[in-house]
Scaffold this motif. Sequence first.
Motif, PDB file in Angstrom:
ATOM      1  N   PHE A 166      48.933  12.848   3.445  1.00 54.76           N
ATOM      2  CA  PHE A 166      50.635  13.090   4.028  1.00 54.76           C
ATOM      3  C   PHE A 166      51.728  11.350   3.494  1.00 54.76           C
ATOM      4  N   TRP A 167      50.809  10.442   4.377  1.00 57.44           N
ATOM      5  CA  TRP A 167      51.285   8.930   4.366  1.00 57.44           C
ATOM      6  C   TRP A 167      51.649   8.492   2.965  1.00 57.44           C
ATOM      7  N   GLU A 168      50.638   8.673   2.365  1.00 59.08           N
ATOM      8  CA  GLU A 168      50.092   8.472   0.691  1.00 59.08           C
ATOM      9  C   GLU A 168      52.096   9.247  -0.129  1.00 59.08           C
ATOM     10  N   ALA A 169      52.024  10.809   0.430  1.00 61.45           N
ATOM     11  CA  ALA A 169      52.648  11.059  -0.588  1.00 61.45           C
ATOM     12  C   ALA A 169      54.273  10.437   0.235  1.00 61.45           C
ATOM     13  N   THR A 170      54.588  10.717   1.439  1.00 60.66           N
ATOM     14  CA  THR A 170      55.732  10.172   1.600  1.00 60.66           C
ATOM     15  C   THR A 170      56.142   8.148   1.145  1.00 60.66           C
ATOM     16  N   CYS A 171      54.744   7.980   1.287  1.00 58.32           N
ATOM     17  CA  CYS A 171      55.703   6.529   0.723  1.00 58.32           C
ATOM     18  C   CYS A 171      55.151   7.371  -1.049  1.00 58.32           C
ATOM     19  N   VAL A 172      55.074   7.848  -1.670  1.00 54.70           N
ATOM     20  CA  VAL A 172      55.784   7.832  -3.037  1.00 54.70           C
ATOM     21  C   VAL A 172      57.550   8.247  -3.353  1.00 54.70           C
ATOM     22  N   HIS A 196      59.977   6.447  -4.988  1.00 57.57           N
ATOM     23  CA  HIS A 196      60.544   7.246  -6.575  1.00 57.57           C
ATOM     24  C   HIS A 196      62.121   7.505  -6.092  1.00 57.57           C
ATOM     25  N   GLN A 197      62.659   7.524  -4.768  1.00 59.02           N
ATOM     26  CA  GLN A 197      64.163   7.885  -4.606  1.00 59.02           C
ATOM     27  C   GLN A 197      64.414   5.791  -4.505  1.00 59.02           C
ATOM     28  N   HIS A 198      63.785   4.950  -4.207  1.00 57.31           N
ATOM     29  CA  HIS A 198      64.483   3.377  -3.723  1.00 57.31           C
ATOM     30  C   HIS A 198      64.643   3.547  -5.549  1.00 57.31           C
ATOM     31  N   LEU A 199      63.464   3.619  -6.130  1.00 57.20           N
ATOM     32  CA  LEU A 199      63.439   3.316  -7.828  1.00 57.20           C
ATOM     33  C   LEU A 199      65.141   3.473  -8.424  1.00 57.20           C
ATOM     34  N   VAL A 200      65.269   4.875  -8.578  1.00 56.87           N
ATOM     35  CA  VAL A 200      65.808   6.134  -9.399  1.00 56.87           C
ATOM     36  C   VAL A 200      66.618   6.111  -8.935  1.00 56.87           C
ATOM     37  N   ALA A 201      67.212   5.855  -7.548  1.00 54.80           N
ATOM     38  CA  ALA A 201      68.883   5.019  -7.328  1.00 54.80           C
ATOM     39  C   ALA A 201      68.783   3.555  -7.853  1.00 54.80           C
ATOM     40  N   ALA A 202      67.909   3.171  -8.238  1.00 53.17           N
ATOM     41  CA  ALA A 202      68.224   1.425  -8.751  1.00 53.17           C
ATOM     42  C   ALA A 202      68.372   1.850 -10.293  1.00 53.17           C
ATOM     43  N   GLY A 203      67.851   3.420 -10.621  1.00 47.28           N
ATOM     44  CA  GLY A 203      68.093   3.643 -12.790  1.00 47.28           C
ATOM     45  C   GLY A 203      66.452   2.970 -12.962  1.00 47.28           C
ATOM     46  N   GLU A 204      65.469   2.978 -12.528  1.00 45.19           N
ATOM     47  CA  GLU A 204      64.484   2.537 -12.819  1.00 45.19           C
ATOM     48  C   GLU A 204      63.341   3.941 -12.595  1.00 45.19           C
ATOM     49  N   PRO A 205      62.632   4.322 -13.296  1.00 42.55           N
ATOM     50  CA  PRO A 205      61.187   5.419 -13.066  1.00 42.55           C
ATOM     51  C   PRO A 205      61.451   5.758 -11.833  1.00 42.55           C
ATOM     52  N   GLY A 206      60.837   6.733 -11.980  1.00 32.66           N
ATOM     53  CA  GLY A 206      60.305   7.080 -10.032  1.00 32.66           C
ATOM     54  C   GLY A 206      58.857   7.586 -10.715  1.00 32.66           C
ATOM     55  N   TYR A 207      58.750   8.317  -9.882  1.00 34.49           N
ATOM     56  CA  TYR A 207      56.909   9.471  -9.542  1.00 34.49           C
ATOM     57  C   TYR A 207      57.420  10.524 -11.338  1.00 34.49           C
ATOM     58  N   VAL A 208      58.351  11.298 -11.247  1.00 30.53           N
ATOM     59  CA  VAL A 208      58.477  11.958 -12.484  1.00 30.53           C
ATOM     60  C   VAL A 208      60.348  11.420 -13.011  1.00 30.53           C
ATOM     61  N   ASP A 209      59.601  11.295 -14.477  1.00 31.54           N
ATOM     62  CA  ASP A 209      61.252  11.659 -15.014  1.00 31.54           C
ATOM     63  C   ASP A 209      61.881  12.297 -15.236  1.00 31.54           C
ATOM     64  N   ALA A 210      63.497  11.810 -15.433  1.00 32.37           N
ATOM     65  CA  ALA A 210      64.715  13.252 -15.728  1.00 32.37           C
ATOM     66  C   ALA A 210      63.889  14.479 -16.270  1.00 32.37           C
ATOM     67  N   LYS A 252      50.889   5.967  -8.975  1.00 33.24           N
ATOM     68  CA  LYS A 252      50.421   6.413  -8.169  1.00 33.24           C
ATOM     69  C   LYS A 252      49.450   6.131  -6.829  1.00 33.24           C
ATOM     70  N   ALA A 253      49.652   4.830  -7.305  1.00 38.51           N
ATOM     71  CA  ALA A 253      48.652   3.608  -6.675  1.00 38.51           C
ATOM     72  C   ALA A 253      50.132   2.400  -6.727  1.00 38.51           C
ATOM     73  N   GLU A 254      50.146   2.606  -7.614  1.00 36.89           N
ATOM     74  CA  GLU A 254      51.734   1.289  -7.736  1.00 36.89           C
ATOM     75  C   GLU A 254      52.719   2.001  -6.350  1.00 36.89           C
ATOM     76  N   LEU A 255      52.879   3.401  -6.502  1.00 37.30           N
ATOM     77  CA  LEU A 255      54.359   4.221  -6.009  1.00 37.30           C
ATOM     78  C   LEU A 255      53.434   3.765  -4.036  1.00 37.30           C
ATOM     79  N   ILE A 256      52.693   3.950  -3.797  1.00 43.03           N
ATOM     80  CA  ILE A 256      52.122   3.921  -1.974  1.00 43.03           C
ATOM     81  C   ILE A 256      52.201   2.882  -2.161  1.00 43.03           C
ATOM     82  N   ALA A 257      51.896   2.032  -3.050  1.00 43.48           N
ATOM     83  CA  ALA A 257      52.010   0.211  -2.279  1.00 43.48           C
ATOM     84  C   ALA A 257      53.725   0.016  -2.107  1.00 43.48           C
ATOM     85  N   LEU A 258      54.352   0.645  -3.093  1.00 44.53           N
ATOM     86  CA  LEU A 258      55.872   0.056  -2.965  1.00 44.53           C
ATOM     87  C   LEU A 258      56.326   0.937  -1.917  1.00 44.53           C
TER      88      LEU A 258
END
Length: 419
Positions: free
Chosen positions: A338-344, A348-362, A375-381
């Motif tokens: 649950f923690w890892e998914a929340t981090c993802v 995702h929300q942060h990156l997409v709001a900035a115009g960058e790719p998140g967990y899934v694309d459009a 996934k590991a990158e997104l969890i860390a971010l």
Amino acid sequence: MTDRPVVNTHVHFPPNFSAFTTVEDAIGVAIDQGVRAIGISNFYDQQVYARFAERAGEAGIVALFGLEFITLDPDLAAAGTLVNDPANPGRVYFCGKGISPFREKSPAAAATAAAIRADNDARATAMVAQLAAHFAAVGLDTGLTAGLVAADVAARGDVPVEFVSLQERHIARAFAEALAGLPREQRAAVLERAYGSPSGVDLDDQVALQGELRSRLLKVGTPGFVPEVPLSFADAYGYVLAMGGIPTFPILADGAKNLSPFEYPPSVLAQRLLERQVYAAELIPIRNRGEIVDEYVAALTAAGIIVMGGTEHNTADRIGYDPTCVDGPLSAAARQAFWEATCVVAAHQHLVAAGEPGYVDAAGRLTGTDPAARKAELIALGASLITAAHQPARAGQADSEPARSAESMEGHNERSEES
């Protein structure tokens, strides 16, 4: 493994029917309980999301934006397949996570949002009218209209009435409160005429009475019932992507009397989700046994699907924000997932709001060439975003805010019976 902060990806905030009175109430409880990330997941209208974002930000809590829909898969309906609605074949509850609620909607997305709201408002108006007429016919003229009920919901939630799209629980509460104005004996007599048989609950227990009114007067085959107008699954999926979000399947599991053939066994559900390009799932563990939660977490994560957890808080029961199973605490494996998914979702929300790719694309596809590494990158971010949000708020609170009183804590943690 170290203890993880409290995170929760599925909470209904006022003016949706909620355990909380206002957004401020909900965030105050979250502060008391040490919550670090909360996902709002309202039906029908998202105009309250700006207030939620502001209050969460002030508290050092990462605000995650989500949506919930009632959808229909016509193929599954035709086959008589139960999905995650225990009574209606083909009916699929579906969510979006990490959406960008403040972006300008495309014409298609705007039309979908307008239809969702208009269809529900029309349904609620008809339900209130039918129920008011039914009670008038058995001796109680409530004078209630959808407009009056919505105005009351808005006042309770401290929001403009335009934010309110009524739900069955709002309607049941309004009629229960109208009944409360009668002497107890008269109340019992009116209900017996309205139901066609005596009430089976304590008439002084408002929460129990609201639940009974909803089940006996607002469901299929009862005087107040009006059918929902569900979105097609395809339209809901497309709307989540149009809003920059992650399509997410909410798992009912043993929250129903029988495990659904679509959802069980978990390995089969994983395959069905992957076939539909759904790479995220969510559990509400308070309705599930721990062993079932662990079974789903293991199978879905092994298939590359992230699994998050929430509480809904869509009844009057003030359960804690920290998800727990019906038979005890989460396992370490479930809490970690649950923690890892929340981090993802946060990343995702942060990156997409900035115009960058998140967990899934459009188009709903996973991003990156190596899913595990991505996934590991997104969890860390996401973990860094959650930590960073809390630090300045914590420092500011220490400098300028007195500690909350014990009385306040007791008030926030008060539990009421589930409707």
